[in-house]
Design a protein around this motif. Structure first.
Motif, PDB file in Angstrom:
ATOM      1  N   TRP A 123       0.831  -1.197   0.000  1.00 32.00           N
ATOM      2  CA  TRP A 123       0.000   0.000   0.000  1.00 32.00           C
ATOM      3  C   TRP A 123       0.867   1.248   0.000  1.00 32.00           C
ATOM      4  O   TRP A 123       2.052   1.207   0.312  1.00 32.00           O
ATOM      5  N   ARG A 124       0.225   2.342  -0.365  1.00 33.71           N
ATOM      6  CA  ARG A 124       0.870   3.655  -0.296  1.00 33.71           C
ATOM      7  C   ARG A 124      -0.230   4.708  -0.245  1.00 33.71           C
ATOM      8  O   ARG A 124      -1.387   4.437  -0.568  1.00 33.71           O
ATOM      9  N   VAL A 125       0.134   5.900   0.168  1.00 33.46           N
ATOM     10  CA  VAL A 125      -0.808   7.019   0.195  1.00 33.46           C
ATOM     11  C   VAL A 125      -0.303   8.057  -0.804  1.00 33.46           C
ATOM     12  O   VAL A 125       0.867   8.436  -0.779  1.00 33.46           O
ATOM     13  N   ASP A 126      -1.187   8.455  -1.686  1.00 38.27           N
ATOM     14  CA  ASP A 126      -0.859   9.448  -2.714  1.00 38.27           C
ATOM     15  C   ASP A 126      -1.825  10.619  -2.607  1.00 38.27           C
ATOM     16  O   ASP A 126      -2.899  10.509  -2.013  1.00 38.27           O
ATOM     17  N   GLY A 127      -1.456  11.702  -3.251  1.00 40.77           N
ATOM     18  CA  GLY A 127      -2.372  12.824  -3.407  1.00 40.77           C
ATOM     19  C   GLY A 127      -3.059  12.685  -4.755  1.00 40.77           C
ATOM     20  O   GLY A 127      -2.407  12.421  -5.768  1.00 40.77           O
ATOM     21  N   THR A 139      -6.509  15.597  -2.628  1.00 40.25           N
ATOM     22  CA  THR A 139      -6.937  14.920  -1.403  1.00 40.25           C
ATOM     23  C   THR A 139      -6.169  13.599  -1.313  1.00 40.25           C
ATOM     24  O   THR A 139      -5.854  12.984  -2.333  1.00 40.25           O
ATOM     25  N   PRO A 140      -5.851  13.159  -0.105  1.00 38.63           N
ATOM     26  CA  PRO A 140      -5.092  11.908   0.023  1.00 38.63           C
ATOM     27  C   PRO A 140      -5.953  10.689  -0.311  1.00 38.63           C
ATOM     28  O   PRO A 140      -7.139  10.648   0.013  1.00 38.63           O
ATOM     29  N   CYS A 159      -5.846  -3.958  -7.685  1.00 46.66           N
ATOM     30  CA  CYS A 159      -5.451  -2.639  -7.206  1.00 46.66           C
ATOM     31  C   CYS A 159      -6.713  -1.883  -6.775  1.00 46.66           C
ATOM     32  O   CYS A 159      -7.684  -1.799  -7.531  1.00 46.66           O
ATOM     33  N   LEU A 160      -6.694  -1.374  -5.546  1.00 45.93           N
ATOM     34  CA  LEU A 160      -7.845  -0.665  -4.991  1.00 45.93           C
ATOM     35  C   LEU A 160      -7.426   0.740  -4.564  1.00 45.93           C
ATOM     36  O   LEU A 160      -6.314   0.937  -4.079  1.00 45.93           O
ATOM     37  N   GLU A 161      -8.353   1.682  -4.717  1.00 46.97           N
ATOM     38  CA  GLU A 161      -8.093   3.056  -4.295  1.00 46.97           C
ATOM     39  C   GLU A 161      -9.175   3.453  -3.293  1.00 46.97           C
ATOM     40  O   GLU A 161     -10.364   3.268  -3.546  1.00 46.97           O
TER      41      GLU A 161
END
Length: 188
Positions: A123-127, A139-140, A159-161
């Motif tokens: 996982w990762r957090v993107d803008g 928004t994150p 892949c999920l967002e």
């Protein structure tokens, strides 16, 4: 016949053949093949009980996933049992298990999985950089990649967002799952 069934090379070969047939799914390993290749001087009527005994011992060891202390205790008990095994046979079985335990265990684990399972999660957090609505830009979002598959087969990736609301919903559901498992695990 007892002397004919004592050979350590033959017994080691027999155990390997039994493992191939029983644990690794190679159907070409037959009773007649094992007898003719390893114990040709022994009649089929004499060979069958010996084969059944060795197969039973191997299955018992594997199903209990015996560590080496358990194995030694088990084999010692079999050597003292009437109609059990000889100490030479016990030594061959012990040596065989020490070298094949991991592979047999992995094979049994793979056979016990009925369906695909989660192999890994990253996982990762993107803008967020693009959106239909300008208010959602920057928004994150959490991006999760799940690797799903069955051992020995090619994996599939999902892949999920998630935005913050969805992450909280997933965490709430996982918390409910954790509570259910904890409830089931508590002694009655």
């Amino acid at each position: 016949m007892a002397a004919e069934l004592e050979g350590s090379k033959c017994l080691s070969g027999l155990l390997s053949g039994l493992a191939q047939d029983t644990f690794y799914g190679h159907p070409g390993i037959t009773e007649e093949l094992l007898r003719s290749q390893l114990y040709p001087e022994v009649s089929l009527e004499e060979f069958r009980p010996f084969l059944a005994k060795m197969k039973g011992i191997l299955k018992s060891i594997a199903s209990a996933d015996m560590d080496f202390n358990q194995l030694e205790a088990f084999l010692t008990a079999l050597t003292k049992k009437q109609g059990g095994i000889t100490s030479e046979q016990a030594a061959v079985i012990s040596k065989f298990w020490k070298s094949h335990k991991t592979k047999i265990r992995e094979s049994l684990m793979n056979q016990s999985c009925w369906d695909r399972g989660l192999r890994s999660l990253s996982w990762r957090v993107d803008g967020k950089s693009q959106s239909r609505h300008s208010a959602q830009i920057h928004t994150p979002v959490a991006i999760m990649e799940l690797e799903i598959g069955k051992s020995g087969q090619e994996s599939e990736f999902l892949c999920l967002e998630f935005d913050e609301v969805k992450v909280n919903q997933v965490l709430k559901k996982l918390s409910e799952v954790e509570e259910s498992i904890s409830t089931l695990m508590q002694p009655a």
